[in-house]
Design a protein around this motif. Structure first.
Motif, short mmCIF file in Angstrom:
data_model
loop_
_atom_site.label_atom_id
_atom_site.label_comp_id
_atom_site.label_asym_id
_atom_site.label_seq_id
_atom_site.Cartn_x
_atom_site.Cartn_y
_atom_site.Cartn_z
N TYR A 1 -9.15 5.74 -4.38
CA TYR A 1 -7.76 5.39 -4.68
C TYR A 1 -7.37 4.01 -4.13
O TYR A 1 -6.22 3.64 -4.12
CB TYR A 1 -6.83 6.49 -4.15
N SER A 2 -8.37 3.30 -3.61
CA SER A 2 -8.12 1.89 -3.26
C SER A 2 -9.29 1.08 -3.84
O SER A 2 -10.30 1.64 -4.25
CB SER A 2 -7.99 1.71 -1.75
N ASP A 3 -9.09 -0.22 -3.87
CA ASP A 3 -10.09 -1.05 -4.56
C ASP A 3 -11.03 -1.71 -3.55
O ASP A 3 -10.78 -1.68 -2.35
CB ASP A 3 -9.35 -2.10 -5.40
N ASP B 1 -10.08 -3.96 -0.31
CA ASP B 1 -8.62 -3.91 -0.22
C ASP B 1 -8.21 -2.49 0.17
O ASP B 1 -8.24 -1.58 -0.65
CB ASP B 1 -7.99 -4.29 -1.58
N GLY C 1 0.82 -1.20 0.00
CA GLY C 1 0.00 0.00 0.00
C GLY C 1 0.84 1.24 0.00
O GLY C 1 0.40 2.32 -0.39
N ARG D 1 -5.46 -1.16 0.80
CA ARG D 1 -4.17 -0.61 0.35
C ARG D 1 -4.40 0.42 -0.75
O ARG D 1 -5.35 0.32 -1.53
CB ARG D 1 -3.30 -1.72 -0.24
N GLU D 2 -3.52 1.38 -0.81
CA GLU D 2 -3.62 2.33 -1.92
C GLU D 2 -3.36 1.56 -3.21
O GLU D 2 -2.44 0.74 -3.29
CB GLU D 2 -2.60 3.45 -1.75
N PHE D 3 -4.19 1.83 -4.20
CA PHE D 3 -4.16 1.05 -5.44
C PHE D 3 -2.87 1.28 -6.21
O PHE D 3 -2.34 2.38 -6.27
CB PHE D 3 -5.35 1.47 -6.31
#
Ligand code: SF4
Lengths: 186, 759
Positions: free
Chosen positions: B602-604, B607, B61, B609-611
């Protein structure tokens, strides 16, 4: 000092010889008092990886099965095992299942599994939004290895001294609640 | 005692030897005595596949980190770390399973994987997070119940698919099961099917109307038909289709033979395999499927080659032996047919009665044989836990026996359930959390593994599918009838494993750069046709941020309900309204809020974590200023959209030309974004000298330098541009025009990915 480091185990030679004691696949679980918030858990487990909380177990990824009505919901997949939040009907558990181990004998494998599980529970209890409350005095044990540990009286006899010792260390009593390779210390 | 010793007598000797050989190959590779590429193909042919992060790198991330496995430098294939968990694909011809097999799957999932078995869109099942060294024992335990993983992956004949309702369906011409079985058995390990440049997929359908077998989107598809004879009897024949396939650029199969006598099924298939092995592309994987061979030489030339091979084949008794025992493997009903008694229904409490009725209306249907039903067990995202598998095995043992099949919609069906047993079965399924209604409806969203486990995934297809499933299930009771039967299918990337091309609403994962950040998106694909064996494919109308897809679905469905004409179906509606209007309706959802305004974009899904795409972090770039490159890429998307519209208006030439121009626009924008590139990069224009300059500069600066190369597909997408450039002025038919439009779309996606790398 962590009481798990002082497990006093008595074993007889017959027990040592049983193949169940060579297994790598020890599973220990805490029973939870309430369901966990899956999204919060996913976030916490990703953070475990980022913050190196289980570096020794080599965490690989977080798997999400929150859509399953019965079964694992969220897992932290590690090289040496898996930490999972699992739902079975009304029963909610936090489980550590070792898959490959570095420890030489059953005693240290069991002790290590308990250590990982309790450490994970403690960390999750401190994580945002994960309201983890484990039932006191309850620990579920299983060996997920049908070759080494078939569901039999012999398997039970082989592992029982170790479980009793662990139960004593943790201050709980041993009680059989299912088939031989899945039992509950309470 | 090992599993090898324990199961020695329970496994077919040939299979036993193969598994032992594989175990030896594992050991040889461990000792460095087997070359990694050779080992990789060997394991693939055993169904032992790679999985995301198996290169030992994972982005947490904020940064990409190395996973320090104890195996160190040892690999199980190029760039694939030995200890990294992998996927195991288990091949089930036409999806057939027995109760004992369900239990064996449960056991291996529990002991070696993550407690879950995943059903795929090709009627296989998969285990994830498996260690390479456990795979021989998994194979042995499955072999002991009659399952082989042999040739589940690799450049071979993959799982032979077939209608899950074969033999019990009202609409089938005849039961395709024994034919599909004979084909699968005959080709397994057949010497003529070992030297392909790519995989080869076969499917059987019992009828033309329904999509259960998806025959026309396979390399080789057989559709059952009966032909009346002069004496009043009927002859069984197959309509044969070749060269179909989804993948990055979908191809509709071509009709090869309208009425192939069943005696010719195996020799024709063998001859086609020989032609594919001899003439199919070997070096360029991207063009190695049989569809490309047929596109290249034409159907007539392909037929000539096949017929010449057919003539050369020495007769093999197996070609027809199975016809003498057509019913040898028929399902054997466990119980006599019996109606569901009214008093059993009346005995249900009100809420139970309503729940049962709801489940029955979508998940149970009458068989051709009166008194029996087929029951669909809905598997959310194709997943089922080990405990659920055991519960299902026990329910099957009690109510219907070994009559289970996996479907292409990632569900399971139980056949030969006496109607009288429906309530008891529903209760048993319910106790295991398997009685979810909605099979085959809009809530039954199909998804490929996507970024969860697939190395090629761009966006979280499963995360999105789960979200859509949750949102639509909550509203299902209130959804309009016209909407309930629509299909939604999601792929994590353009490769189409989620079959997004043949859904009413399809999505495939793409990435977009917004400022200095990557944002997960999905291309929205509309107008695909599921019925008639997936008779036509949809086209993308634009990318929408992953977070906004549920809104996009709600919007498209709402508009459909409001604006449809009486009796109009979704596909006809999208045609009538047109892609311009549909795209325009989604435009407000395409905007991405600023990074500091709403980080969720900006994450999915599922999930936090930052994409990011791949393990590569997104570098610094020019803040929020839109660069000329971004403008150029946006312009190329506009042009490719115009190409799609031209295609809809049957203007093949114009569509192909616009698709080419869209690629040129993107190529030009990329070249001009390179340092010191302005002076050498002409702008794409209508003038052909300018085109030549763009292509040659693109080749020199982005292709020869491999800057444009996709980490997995290499130079494949660049070749789309080069090919279109070579074909300038050539006569383009509708199939080629459609392919070029698809190719242009992919080229632009590759340009977006390249732009992130350049940045
Ligand atoms: S469509 Fe893409 S992400 Fe999905 S399984 Fe196929 S290759 Fe992977």
């Amino acid at each position: 000092m962590d009481p798990l480091l002082n497990i006093d185990i008595h074993r007889d030679s017959e027990a040592v010889a049983h193949p169940a004691l060579a297994t790598q696949r020890i599973s220990l679980a805490l029973e939870l008092e309430a369901a966990l918030d899956r999204d919060a858990l996913i976030t916490a487990l990703h953070r475990f990886i980022r913050d190196d909380h289980f570096a020794d177990e080599i965490p690989v990824d977080v798997a999400n099965y929150a859509h399953l009505a019965d079964g694992p919901q969220v897992l932290l997949i590690c090289h040496y095992g898996q930490l999972s939040y699992d739902v079975e009907g009304e029963l909610h558990t936090l489980r550590w299942s070792s898959r490959r181990t570095r420890q030489r004998d059953f005693e240290t494998r069991l002790r290590h599994a308990a250590d990982v599980l309790l450490r994970a529970a403690r960390l999750l209890g401190e994580s945002d939004g994960v309201d983890l409350r484990a039932r006191q005095g309850v620990l579920r044990f299983a060996i997920r290895d049908r070759l080494a540990a078939p569901d039999s009286a012999e398997t039970r006899a082989a592992v029982e001294p170790y479980l009793a010792s662990l139960a004593e260390t943790l201050g709980v009593t041993l009680q059989l609640v299912g088939h031989a390779s899945s039992r509950r210390a309470s | 005692m090992s599993w090898k010793e324990r199961l020695h007598d329970a496994i077919d000797p040939a299979l036993r030897d193969e598994i032992d050989t594989f175990a030896t190959q594992i050991e040889l590779r461990r000792q460095g005595k087997l070359e990694e590429t050779v080992f990789a193909e060997l394991r693939l042919r055993r169904g032992v596949y790679g999985q995301r992060y198996d290169n030992g790198q994972r982005n947490d991330g904020s940064e990409t980190r190395t996973l320090h496995y104890p195996s160190g430098d040892l690999t199980k294939g190029p760039n694939t770390v030995w200890d990294a968990p992998g996927m195991m694909r288990i091949k089930l011809p036409y999806g057939a399973l027995t109760a004992a097999q369900l239990e064996a799957l449960a056991e291996v999932a529990e002991e070696y994987a993550d407690d879950v078995v995943h059903a795929t869109t090709r009627q296989d099942v998969q285990l994830h997070f498996v260690h390479i060294e456990d795979t021989p024992d998994i194979m042995r335990r499955l072999a002991a119940v009659g399952i082989t993983t042999r040739e589940a992956c690799g450049n071979v004949v993959r799982n032979v698919a077939g209608c899950p309702l074969a033999g019990v369906c009202h609409d089938e011409a005849f039961d395709i099961t024994p034919y599909a079985r004979a084909c699968a058995m005959y080709l397994l390990g057949h010497p003529d099917a070992q030297a392909f440049g790519r995989k080869f997929k076969i499917s059987f359908s019992g009828c033309k109307e329904h999509a259960c077998g998806l025959a026309t989107m396979h390399d080789l598809g057989f559709v059952a038909r009966v032909r009346p004879r002069a004496d009043g009897t009927v002859q069984r024949v197959f309509e044969v289709h070749v060269g179909g396939g989804l993948g990055a650029v979908p191809h509709q199969a071509k009709l090869y033979d309208e009425a192939l006598p069943v005696q010719e099924l195996l020799p024709l298939t063998q001859a086609i395999c020989r032609v594919f092995a001899a003439h199919g592309e070997k070096r360029n994987r991207a063009r190695a499927r049989v569809k490309f061979l047929i596109a290249k030489i034409g159907l007539d030339a392909f037929r000539e080659l096949v017929e010449a091979e057919r003539q050369k084949l020495a007769p093999d008794p197996r070609w027809t032996a199975f016809l003498d025992a057509l019913h040898a493997h028929d399902d054997k009903p466990l119980h006599a047919a019996a109606p569901l008694e009214a008093r059993a229904l009346e005995a249900l409490e009100d809420d139970k009665a309503a729940a049962f009725a709801r489940w029955r209306s979508t998940n149970a249907s009458s068989q051709r044989q009166p008194g029996y039903s087929v029951v669909t067990v809905t598997l959310p995202l194709g997943d089922i836990s080990a405990r659920q598998l055991r519960a299902l095995a026990s329910a099957a043992r009690e109510h219907c026996g070994d009559t289970i099949r996996v479907t292409v919609e990632q569900n399971l069906v139980l056949r030969w359930v006496p109607d009288r047993a429906l309530i008891a079965l529903w209760r048993a399924l319910g106790a295991a959390g398997l009685a979810e209604p909605g099979a085959g409806s809009i809530v039954d969203v199909t998804s490929c593994p996507g970024t969860d486990t697939c190395k090629l995934g761009i966006s979280a297809s499963r995360g999105l599918a789960a979200e859509l499933r949750t949102q639509l299930s909550a509203r299902n009771l209130y959804l309009d009838e016209a909407v309930k039967g629509l299909r939604i299918k999601v792929s994590g990337c353009f490769n189409s494993c989620g079959q997004h091309h043949v859904a009413d609403l399809g999505f495939y994962g793409v990435s977009r750069k917004v400022g200095s950040h990557a944002v997960p998106h999905f291309q929205v694909v509309v107008g695909g046709q599921w019925s008639e064996n997936a008779a036509s494919y949809g086209l993308a109308i634009g990318a929408v941020p992953s977070r906004a897809i549920p809104q996009a679905v709600a919007l498209l469905l709402g508009d459909f309900v409001d604006k449809r004409e009486r009796g109009e179906r979704f596909q006809a509606y999208t045609r009538r309204v047109g892609k311009v209007a549909l795209k325009a309706s989604l435009a407000p959802l395409a905007a991405v809020p600023a990074y500091d305004g709403d980080r969720s974009y900006y994450s999915d899904w599922a999930d936090p974590r930052e994409f990011t795409i791949g393990d590569m972090g997104i570098g610094e770039c020019a803040g929020e200023i839109v660069s000329p490159l971004e403008f150029g890429l946006a312009d190329s998307e506009r042009v490719v959209f115009e190409a799609q519209l031209a295609l809809d208006e049957h203007k093949s030439h114009s569509a192909a030309e616009k698709a080419y121009r869209a690629m040129l626009t993107a190529a030009s924008a990329l070249v001009r974004s390179l340092p010191e590139g302005d002076d050498v990069a002409p702008t794409a224009s209508a003038d052909s000298d300018g085109d030549e300059g763009v292509v040659s500069t693109f080749r020199a600066r982005l292709y020869d330098t491999k800057l444009f190369f996709d980490p997995y597909a290499g130079g494949k997408f660049a070749n789309y541009l080069f090919r279109a450039h070579r074909e300038r002025g050539a006569v383009i038919d509708v199939d080629r025009a459609r392919q070029r439009v698809e190719e242009a779309q992919l080229f632009i996606e590759a340009a977006h990915a390249c732009s992130a790398r350049i940045a």
